[in-house]
Every structure is written in C-alpha cells, then in structure tokens.
Motif scaffolding. Structure first.
Motif, PDB file in Angstrom:
ATOM      1  N   MET A   1      55.968 176.479  65.288  1.00  0.00           N
ATOM      2  CA  MET A   1      55.031 175.502  64.725  1.00  0.00           C
ATOM      3  C   MET A   1      53.694 176.185  64.448  1.00  0.00           C
ATOM      4  O   MET A   1      53.084 176.764  65.340  1.00  0.00           O
ATOM      5  N   ARG A   2      53.257 176.135  63.199  1.00  0.00           N
ATOM      6  CA  ARG A   2      51.971 176.724  62.844  1.00  0.00           C
ATOM      7  C   ARG A   2      50.827 175.923  63.482  1.00  0.00           C
ATOM      8  O   ARG A   2      50.890 174.687  63.556  1.00  0.00           O
ATOM      9  N   PRO A   3      49.778 176.601  63.930  1.00  0.00           N
ATOM     10  CA  PRO A   3      48.677 175.873  64.585  1.00  0.00           C
ATOM     11  C   PRO A   3      47.976 174.875  63.670  1.00  0.00           C
ATOM     12  O   PRO A   3      47.450 173.868  64.141  1.00  0.00           O
ATOM     13  N   TYR A   4      47.995 175.139  62.357  1.00  0.00           N
ATOM     14  CA  TYR A   4      47.286 174.222  61.458  1.00  0.00           C
ATOM     15  C   TYR A   4      47.997 172.884  61.287  1.00  0.00           C
ATOM     16  O   TYR A   4      47.408 171.941  60.747  1.00  0.00           O
ATOM     17  N   TYR A   5      49.240 172.774  61.734  1.00  0.00           N
ATOM     18  CA  TYR A   5      49.944 171.496  61.590  1.00  0.00           C
ATOM     19  C   TYR A   5      49.375 170.410  62.502  1.00  0.00           C
ATOM     20  O   TYR A   5      49.756 169.247  62.385  1.00  0.00           O
ATOM     21  N   GLN A   6      48.470 170.789  63.413  1.00  0.00           N
ATOM     22  CA  GLN A   6      47.795 169.791  64.242  1.00  0.00           C
ATOM     23  C   GLN A   6      46.739 169.018  63.440  1.00  0.00           C
ATOM     24  O   GLN A   6      46.267 167.971  63.888  1.00  0.00           O
ATOM     25  N   ILE A   7      46.366 169.524  62.277  1.00  0.00           N
ATOM     26  CA  ILE A   7      45.313 168.904  61.471  1.00  0.00           C
ATOM     27  C   ILE A   7      45.845 167.645  60.784  1.00  0.00           C
ATOM     28  O   ILE A   7      46.865 167.698  60.089  1.00  0.00           O
ATOM     29  N   PRO A   8      45.167 166.495  60.929  1.00  0.00           N
ATOM     30  CA  PRO A   8      45.597 165.289  60.227  1.00  0.00           C
ATOM     31  C   PRO A   8      45.400 165.420  58.712  1.00  0.00           C
ATOM     32  O   PRO A   8      44.487 166.105  58.253  1.00  0.00           O
ATOM     33  N   ILE A   9      46.283 164.772  57.971  1.00  0.00           N
ATOM     34  CA  ILE A   9      46.170 164.747  56.505  1.00  0.00           C
ATOM     35  C   ILE A   9      45.722 163.363  56.071  1.00  0.00           C
ATOM     36  O   ILE A   9      46.362 162.362  56.393  1.00  0.00           O
ATOM     37  N   ILE A  10      44.617 163.306  55.363  1.00  0.00           N
ATOM     38  CA  ILE A  10      44.150 162.053  54.752  1.00  0.00           C
ATOM     39  C   ILE A  10      44.218 162.272  53.245  1.00  0.00           C
ATOM     40  O   ILE A  10      43.280 162.774  52.619  1.00  0.00           O
ATOM     41  N   GLU A  11      45.369 161.947  52.676  1.00  0.00           N
ATOM     42  CA  GLU A  11      45.646 162.240  51.266  1.00  0.00           C
ATOM     43  C   GLU A  11      44.641 161.527  50.353  1.00  0.00           C
ATOM     44  O   GLU A  11      44.445 160.324  50.429  1.00  0.00           O
ATOM     45  N   CYS A  12      44.027 162.313  49.453  1.00  0.00           N
ATOM     46  CA  CYS A  12      43.009 161.755  48.556  1.00  0.00           C
ATOM     47  C   CYS A  12      43.594 161.276  47.231  1.00  0.00           C
ATOM     48  O   CYS A  12      42.912 160.607  46.458  1.00  0.00           O
ATOM     49  N   GLY A  13      44.846 161.629  46.958  1.00  0.00           N
ATOM     50  CA  GLY A  13      45.483 161.141  45.736  1.00  0.00           C
ATOM     51  C   GLY A  13      45.118 161.886  44.473  1.00  0.00           C
ATOM     52  O   GLY A  13      45.471 161.456  43.370  1.00  0.00           O
ATOM     53  N   GLU A  14      44.425 163.007  44.603  1.00  0.00           N
ATOM     54  CA  GLU A  14      44.037 163.780  43.416  1.00  0.00           C
ATOM     55  C   GLU A  14      45.286 164.344  42.735  1.00  0.00           C
ATOM     56  O   GLU A  14      46.183 164.829  43.408  1.00  0.00           O
ATOM     57  N   PRO A  15      45.343 164.296  41.415  1.00  0.00           N
ATOM     58  CA  PRO A  15      46.575 164.714  40.730  1.00  0.00           C
ATOM     59  C   PRO A  15      46.715 166.223  40.619  1.00  0.00           C
ATOM     60  O   PRO A  15      45.739 166.978  40.736  1.00  0.00           O
ATOM     61  N   LEU A  16      47.947 166.635  40.402  1.00  0.00           N
ATOM     62  CA  LEU A  16      48.207 168.002  39.954  1.00  0.00           C
ATOM     63  C   LEU A  16      47.794 168.121  38.503  1.00  0.00           C
ATOM     64  O   LEU A  16      48.048 167.221  37.708  1.00  0.00           O
TER      65      LEU A  16
ATOM     66  N   THR B   1      32.280 171.302  63.522  1.00  0.00           N
ATOM     67  CA  THR B   1      32.845 170.455  62.470  1.00  0.00           C
ATOM     68  C   THR B   1      34.279 170.072  62.820  1.00  0.00           C
ATOM     69  O   THR B   1      35.009 170.832  63.444  1.00  0.00           O
ATOM     70  N   VAL B   2      34.656 168.854  62.419  1.00  0.00           N
ATOM     71  CA  VAL B   2      36.047 168.435  62.546  1.00  0.00           C
ATOM     72  C   VAL B   2      36.525 168.075  61.140  1.00  0.00           C
ATOM     73  O   VAL B   2      36.392 166.943  60.686  1.00  0.00           O
ATOM     74  N   MET B   3      37.067 169.062  60.438  1.00  0.00           N
ATOM     75  CA  MET B   3      37.538 168.874  59.071  1.00  0.00           C
ATOM     76  C   MET B   3      38.989 168.435  59.084  1.00  0.00           C
ATOM     77  O   MET B   3      39.789 168.938  59.878  1.00  0.00           O
ATOM     78  N   THR B   4      39.340 167.484  58.226  1.00  0.00           N
ATOM     79  CA  THR B   4      40.737 167.091  58.055  1.00  0.00           C
ATOM     80  C   THR B   4      41.225 167.567  56.684  1.00  0.00           C
ATOM     81  O   THR B   4      40.430 167.937  55.822  1.00  0.00           O
ATOM     82  N   ALA B   5      42.541 167.548  56.506  1.00  0.00           N
ATOM     83  CA  ALA B   5      43.115 167.937  55.219  1.00  0.00           C
ATOM     84  C   ALA B   5      43.032 166.773  54.242  1.00  0.00           C
ATOM     85  O   ALA B   5      43.225 165.618  54.626  1.00  0.00           O
ATOM     86  N   ARG B   6      42.767 167.083  52.985  1.00  0.00           N
ATOM     87  CA  ARG B   6      42.707 166.039  51.951  1.00  0.00           C
ATOM     88  C   ARG B   6      43.930 166.037  51.050  1.00  0.00           C
ATOM     89  O   ARG B   6      44.112 165.118  50.248  1.00  0.00           O
ATOM     90  N   TYR B   7      44.755 167.084  51.154  1.00  0.00           N
ATOM     91  CA  TYR B   7      45.957 167.177  50.320  1.00  0.00           C
ATOM     92  C   TYR B   7      47.194 167.312  51.198  1.00  0.00           C
ATOM     93  O   TYR B   7      47.295 168.221  52.025  1.00  0.00           O
ATOM     94  N   GLY B   8      48.162 166.430  50.995  1.00  0.00           N
ATOM     95  CA  GLY B   8      49.448 166.523  51.662  1.00  0.00           C
ATOM     96  C   GLY B   8      50.527 166.891  50.665  1.00  0.00           C
ATOM     97  O   GLY B   8      50.261 167.223  49.507  1.00  0.00           O
ATOM     98  N   ARG B   9      51.780 166.809  51.118  1.00  0.00           N
ATOM     99  CA  ARG B   9      52.901 167.168  50.247  1.00  0.00           C
ATOM    100  C   ARG B   9      53.024 166.175  49.104  1.00  0.00           C
ATOM    101  O   ARG B   9      52.962 164.969  49.297  1.00  0.00           O
TER     102      ARG B   9
END
Length: 239
Positions: A1-16, A221-229
């Motif tokens: 398990m990669r250590p970064y997988y502990q970071i929550p993802i709050i998907e922002c919905g930005e398009p590809l 700082t407590v940064m969360t991820a903005r992009y998920g799968r």
C-alpha cells in the motif's frame, strides 16, 4: 500500500482536456500504443484542465532558461485497463530480461519480480480510494528536448525498472545527468507539481501523491486530493 493512499480525495469534477500538443514535444506514436495498449479509440494525450495550465507554465519557465527547449510528453491520462496492460507487459519483460519463464518461477522469484514491477508501476486498482495516479488525469511522464530536437540525457530511459530511475541516483556519480534531472524538477516544482520520489520523469498536480508530498514538505498544511479516478461517466469531454 502506497503511503499516499491515506490522503482523502475530494473530487472537484474538472474535466479531462486534450493537451495542446503543438506547444510541446511529443512521443509519437504513443509509446504504449506501440506496445499494443488499447485506448479504445481515444487519444492518450489528455489531462485535467488545471494540470495542462500548469504544464504550460512549466514550459514557459523552461524557455526563460533555455529558449527553444521543450517539455516532451511521454504519457498522460492512463485508463486503468492500460495500467493493467503495462503492469502485465512489464512483468513479462522482467521475466525475459532474466531469461525465465513464468512456469519455472519459484514463489520467491515471482515475489521478487512483482516487487520490481510495482516499484515503478502503481497497482491497477479499481477501488475509488486507491486510484493509480495516471488514471486520475493528474499525472504526466515527461522529459526535455533541446533546441536541436534531441532528447536531453537523463541517464536512464523512462519506465526503466532499476535504481537508476530514482531522481537522486546520479547525485554523486554524474553531474550532467543529475543537473538535467534537477532542471526538469525545478521548472515543474515552480509550476506547482510534485515529483514521484521513485521516478525522475513522473510529475503530478492535484492527486493523492501530490497532496501527500506537499504535506511532507509543509507539515503545517493538511492538503487533500482534488482529482480521483475518472470513469466513463465523469470524462465526457474525453474524445
């Protein structure tokens, strides 16, 4: 398990969004398509909108230092199916390089080879909490091309499964290769990206790895991820 997988993802919905390839150098045809990876008729050269904006900014920083140099894009958005294809391909290549076949592998050999594969490749997970970085549209694999169109020598090729892939590998042995890697790192860091600690070529903005690395260097700082799968339903602009 990669250590970064502990970071929550709050998907922002930005398009590809399609990368404006005319602004960059590009590997063509796409290196994984040449190997047989199936992108189901889509272009592989897509990223999230803000990631592209920041990549253009990094290119501008590069050209302030080296006019007419370009960032060369090797890989960008990668569907999980392509991630699986490349993991399987890399396992077969590792066997071939060792002169082995899968049927004759001992359990220990199999374990060691898979460990080498996953040193470079993220697990092709379909769990929404543990997406491969490239499957979020936030990660990009890149190198540099100089003003004569030659790829700048970084001391090892992209995707090599060895310690030479580690960004600091040449710190005390080859100052040219180390300086080239540091140039790439500096322009990307200035544009907001973070670099994979195991891969000199892999940069991301907005995914779990990016947030985890940012938090390591900014403990307050407590940064969360903005992009998920991304799924078929969430990348309607992908074409």
């Amino acid at each position: 398990m990669r250590p970064y997988y502990q970071i929550p993802i709050i998907e922002c919905g930005e398009p590809l969004v399609q990368i404006p390839l005319e602004l960059f150098a590009v590997e063509s045809p796409h290196p994984y398509q040449k190997l047989g990876a199936n992108y189901e008729g889509h272009s592989p050269y897509y990223l999230r909108q803000t990631v592209i904006t920041n990549l253009i900014q990094a290119q501008n920083y590069l050209q302030l230092l080296h006019p007419h140099w370009h960032i060369q894009i090797f890989d960008a958005y990668r569907p999980v199916a392509v991630q699986q294809f490349m993991v399987d391909y890399s396992f077969r290549e590792a066997l071939r390089n060792r002169g082995l076949t899968e049927t004759e592998l001992s359990p220990q050999q199999q374990k060691e080879i898979w460990a080498a594969v996953y040193e470079i490749w993220a697990v092709p997970s379909l769990d929404i909490n543990t997406p491969p970085p490239h499957s979020t549209g936030a990660a990009v694999d890149i190198t540099l091309v100089n003003d004569t169109g030659e790829i700048v020598n970084m001391g090892s090729p992209i995707d090599e499964m060895s310690e030479r892939s580690h960004p600091e590998y040449y710190l005390n042995s080859n100052q040219e290769y180390y300086a080239n890697r540091q140039l790439l790192y500096s322009i990307m860091l200035k544009a907001g990206f973070q670099r994979n600690p195991r891969e000199w070529w892999h940069f991301s903005f907005g995914d779990q790895m990016w947030a985890w690395l940012y938090n390591q260097s900014h403990p307050q700082t407590v940064m969360t991820a903005r992009y998920g799968r991304l799924t078929e339903n969430t990348h309607t602009n992908f074409q």
